[in-house]
Design a protein around this motif. Structure first.
Motif: not given
Length: 347
Positions: A275-276, A256, A233, A279, A231, A271-273, A268-269, A227
């Motif tokens: 999602s990772h 969220y 990060i 995955e 990405h 949501m992105a984390y 947004e951060t 991750i």
């Protein structure tokens, strides 16, 4: 450079394929359900892809199939590599297979068995697997632990592949790994071990060693390698805090916004984390079942972890209800799961 690269590839391949030079056996308890399924797959033409969390036993299964094939097939026709190897990850799979053919003088019409581990680390792997599948006499097995990469790349393999997800140990497998045999008359003993299973989860190496380091290393590898590294990060502290927060909230509803407020980062951060995490098979989230899409998006989601042992190691053995719900979810997650309310009760 080319000669140097070829030498490096040959050296790496010799390390990955010890059966070319000497008898080979693999440690590890056989998981019958998957083993039988994969043995059948060995007779099929399509590309067989194993997915699932890191360290769930994909590599061991591939090697157990290799041991079985070696009983009837000349070792030189069986090839294994891990795409996590630094030299090999930089070279196209097609070129590596060419070096392998040359190494053993294998003619194009001779059937070979190719095993690619952690395939998501190889560039354009699906296109190459498609070409090999379509134009060579091969049976291909591959494993991967990134759902997004496998899905996006997998479009090239539509109709040519079968995906098999490897899950943590079932209760029966857990007893097998712990060498516990329970007679049907001893039902009360089964309850005792089931409660242990509820906290221990089913990550094979952890069950065999009971070393929490197995779990912390697994999670750190996923967070840092799969991750943060992938990405780029920067805020490593917050992503780890979010993971611990999600461990605490297994089986509970979340939004969220609320998580963003607790961690003091933007939505947004978060949501992105999340999602990772999804995955890499570390967590799963489900929606509330609603009539409108708008309502579904606005409603809180529920969170689940890939394995109860991960939760226990990070936050302790507590809240058996949450652990039980997480275990039930893991057993039905391949269905289309959601939650709703009936007479004020959550279903």
């Amino acid at each position: 450079t080319n000669v140097y690269t070829n030498m490096n590839i040959k050296e790496a391949l010799r390390q990955f394929n010890p059966w070319w030079d000497k008898p080979y056996k693999v440690e590890g308890i056989q998981r019958e359900v998957y083993f039988k399924k994969l043995l059948k797959e060995a007779q099929e033409k399509h590309v067989t892809i194993l997915t699932g969390l890191r360290r769930v036993g994909k590599t061991t299964l591939l090697k157990q199939i290799i041991v079985e094939l070696l009983k009837t097939i000349d070792p030189k026709y069986i090839f294994f590599m891990s795409s996590e190897h630094l030299t090999l990850s930089k070279v196209l799979l097609h070129d590596i297979v060419e070096v392998y053919r040359e190494l053993h003088g294998i003619k194009f019409e001779e059937k070979i068995y190719l095993f690619f581990d952690e395939i998501q680390n190889s560039k354009h792997f699906a296109q190459q697997l498609k070409v090999m599948h379509d134009h060579q006499n091969v049976k291909i097995f591959a494993s991967g632990s990134n759902a997004l990469v496998l899905r996006d790349e997998g479009a090239f393999l539509t109709g040519r592949n079968r995906v098999i997800t490897i899950f943590p140990l079932t209760f029966e497998e857990y007893l097998l790994f712990r060498k516990i045999a329970i007679l049907s008359v001893d039902e009360q003993i089964k309850r005792k071990y089931f409660e242990e299973y509820l906290g221990d989860g089913g990550m094979p190496a952890y069950i065999l060693t009971k070393d929490p380091e197995e779990i912390t290393t697994l999670v750190n590898n996923i967070i840092y390698k799969d991750i943060i590294g992938k990405h780029q990060i920067r805020n490593t502290k917050k992503i780890k805090e979010l993971f611990l927060l999600l461990c605490e909230r297994v089986g509970k509803k979340f939004t969220y916004n609320k998580l963003a407020n607790i961690l003091n980062i933007d939505v947004e951060t978060v949501m992105a984390y999340i999602s990772h995490f999804e995955e890499t098979f570390l967590i799963s989230s489900i929606n509330r079942s609603t009539k409108s899409l708008h309502e579904k998006i606005r409603s809180p989601k529920k969170i689940y972890l890939a394995d109860n042992g991960i939760r226990t190691v990070f936050v302790g053995f507590k809240d058996k209800g949450a652990l039980m719900e997480n275990l039930v979810f893991q057993n039905i997650k391949d269905k289309d799961v959601s939650y709703y309310y009936e007479d004020g009760k959550e279903i």
